[in-house]
Design an enzyme around this catalytic site. Structure first.
Site, mmCIF file in Angstrom:
data_model
loop_
_atom_site.group_PDB
_atom_site.id
_atom_site.type_symbol
_atom_site.label_atom_id
_atom_site.label_comp_id
_atom_site.label_asym_id
_atom_site.label_seq_id
_atom_site.Cartn_x
_atom_site.Cartn_y
_atom_site.Cartn_z
ATOM 1 N N TRP A 127 27.196 11.709 -24.127
ATOM 2 C CA TRP A 127 28.646 11.593 -23.931
ATOM 3 C C TRP A 127 29.333 12.734 -24.679
ATOM 4 O O TRP A 127 28.993 13.003 -25.834
ATOM 5 C CB TRP A 127 29.117 10.232 -24.461
ATOM 6 N N ASP A 208 24.439 2.721 -28.652
ATOM 7 C CA ASP A 208 25.820 2.786 -28.179
ATOM 8 C C ASP A 208 25.884 2.005 -26.866
ATOM 9 O O ASP A 208 25.259 2.388 -25.873
ATOM 10 C CB ASP A 208 26.220 4.257 -27.968
ATOM 11 N N LYS A 243 35.465 -0.685 -20.899
ATOM 12 C CA LYS A 243 35.074 -0.717 -19.488
ATOM 13 C C LYS A 243 34.893 -2.140 -18.987
ATOM 14 O O LYS A 243 35.443 -2.515 -17.962
ATOM 15 C CB LYS A 243 33.770 0.057 -19.261
HETATM 16 C C1 LIG Z 1 28.709 6.468 -24.122
HETATM 17 C C2 LIG Z 1 30.062 6.112 -24.582
HETATM 18 N N1 LIG Z 1 30.233 5.650 -25.835
HETATM 19 C C3 LIG Z 1 31.425 5.307 -26.306
HETATM 20 C C4 LIG Z 1 32.555 5.407 -25.532
HETATM 21 C C5 LIG Z 1 33.861 5.036 -26.178
HETATM 22 O O1 LIG Z 1 34.715 4.306 -25.462
HETATM 23 P P1 LIG Z 1 36.090 3.795 -26.035
HETATM 24 O O2 LIG Z 1 36.368 4.461 -27.337
HETATM 25 O O3 LIG Z 1 37.101 4.153 -25.011
HETATM 26 O O4 LIG Z 1 35.928 2.322 -26.191
HETATM 27 C C6 LIG Z 1 32.448 5.886 -24.217
HETATM 28 C C7 LIG Z 1 33.620 6.053 -23.356
HETATM 29 O O5 LIG Z 1 33.644 6.703 -22.356
HETATM 30 C C8 LIG Z 1 31.162 6.236 -23.733
HETATM 31 O O6 LIG Z 1 30.979 6.686 -22.487
#
Ligand SMILES: Cc1ncc(COP(=O)(O)O)c(C=O)c1O
Length: 393
Positions: A127, A208, A243
């Site tokens: 990511w 994660d 999500k």
């Molecule tokens: C792999 C991964 N980790 C963590 C996140 C963090 O998401 P958020 O901070 O929006 O909850 C995302 C968001 O796209 C992600 O794709």
């Protein structure tokens, strides 16, 4: 003072959103930004979330501080969602965080307080915010191979061999499911081998889990969390509700740290709370209160599970639809990886120049790596997208 600062270029994805907005062409298709969309292109508030919000509006009688760890009900529910019965509950420290990103950042803060700060191994690719977020916090990152562009699948042997070279005590960051940006996840047997390496090498897993429920179901998607919890003394899990509850802007996530015993758990909990206290003091409440309401009520929970299934099924349907359309439009090119992958993302395998051309000539927007968000596909736009891809191949 501030005149010593330099102007930074806009974040690539934010720039792309702005460009898309200002594009007057019809049709135009946004496959860039990483949010779920329904068949009309909307990112709706889930029905279960609306109901929980109505209840909260009527019953919430205070906005007083909750403390650095956030809501105890939310934290217990998130722990159960991630670990189920795979470990003793009293070994898991949990705090409510501002999204999955907040969870990763607080985890970094806790890791940085340990005596021998370990390196953290991340997949290539990973990511886009992992490196800036964890590296920016002060951790040193190493890479392990993950995606093989030739097979458009997992480079399993290279991954395992890199992890075997990691020094004891280092941390390995794994995506629980729906790997971002590739959509490629290890299968059960591969996960077991990865866990063997983690155990043999004495590595510390950091999972994660930003897409629990988007690949197969809540339990299957948490397989590696639960499998490792039974085999290792300590691990870290970052969860996001962005999500699976559609709560992106409400910033809801959890950091869970499984310690070797309840006493160490208390120490870890106190440190995590203190990291938060010295960073942003306390997490926002609303989104987490909504999640706690949904997970704590049978009817709401069933409704949410139904909506989660709808989102997952739509992503899988759009994978199949795009696969068929692009295979027809670009015969001789293999896009089978689109139906093998899971979750919102896949690479198309286009060069940056081809990505530029699908945007310039066909108003189909994606990020430079040709990662697409399958949720941007609809039955109405799939033929246009397939023709655009075929035209630049
Ligand atoms: C792999 C991964 N980790 C963590 C996140 C963090 O998401 P958020 O901070 O929006 O909850 C995302 C968001 O796209 C992600 O794709």
């Amino acid at each position: 003072m501030f005149d010593s600062l330099e102007l930074l270029p806009p974040d690539a994805i934010i720039g792309l959103i702005a460009e898309y907005k200002n594009d007057g062409r019809d049709p135009k298709v946004d496959l860039g930004i990483g949010v779920y969309r329904d068949a009309t292109g909307a990112t709706p508030v889930l029905r279960s979330v609306k109901t929980a919000e109505k209840r909260l509006l009527e019953t919430q009688d205070s906005k007083a501080y909750l403390g650095s760890a956030g809501s105890a009900d939310f934290n217990a529910a998130m722990r159960d969602l991630a670990f189920a019965n795979s470990t003793d509950k009293d070994r898991v420290a949990v705090i409510q965080t501002p999204g999955g990103s907040g969870s990763l950042r607080v985890a970094a803060g806790v890791i940085l307080r340990t005596k021998r700060v370990p390196k953290i191994w991340v997949s290539t690719p990973t990511w886009a915010n992992h490196r800036p977020l964890l590296g920016g916090a002060g951790l040193t990152l190493e890479n392990y191979p993950y995606y093989d562009p030739k097979t458009r699948g997992l480079d399993f042997d290279a991954m395992v061999s890199a992890l075997k070279s990691a020094p004891e005590g280092d941390i390995v960051l794994l995506h629980a499911c729906c790997h971002n940006p590739t959509g490629v996840d290890p299968d059960r047997a591969q996960w077991q081998t990865i866990a063997d390496v983690v155990v043999d090498r004495g590595l510390i897993p950091f999972v994660d889990m930003a897409y629990q429920g988007f690949a197969a179901d809540l339990d299957d998607d948490a397989f590696i969390v639960r499998h490792l919890a039974e085999r290792v003394p300590q691990m870290i899990v970052s969860s996001s509700c962005s999500k699976n509850f559609g709560l992106y802007r409400d910033r809801v996530g959890a950091l869970m740290i499984m310690a070797s015993d309840p006493k160490t758990r208390d120490v870890v909990q106190s440190q995590a709370n203190n990291v938060v206290r010295t960073m942003y003091s306390m997490p926002p409440d609303h989104g987490a209160a909504v999640v706690a309401e949904i997970l704590g009520d049978d009817e709401l929970r069933q409704g949410w599970l139904q909506e989660l299934t709808e989102m997952r099924n739509r992503l899988q349907d759009m994978r199949r639809l795009l696969h068929r359309a692009v295979s027809d439009a670009a015969s001789g090119h293999d896009f089978d990886h689109l139906v093998r992958a899971k979750g919102m993302f896949s690479f198309l395998g286009l060069s940056p120049e081809q990505v530029r051309r699908v945007k310039a000539d066909h108003a189909v927007y994606m990020i430079n790596s040709s990662r697409i968000n399958l949720a941007g596909i609809t039955p109405a736009n799939v033929e246009h997208v397939a023709r655009a891809i075929a035209a630049v191949l």
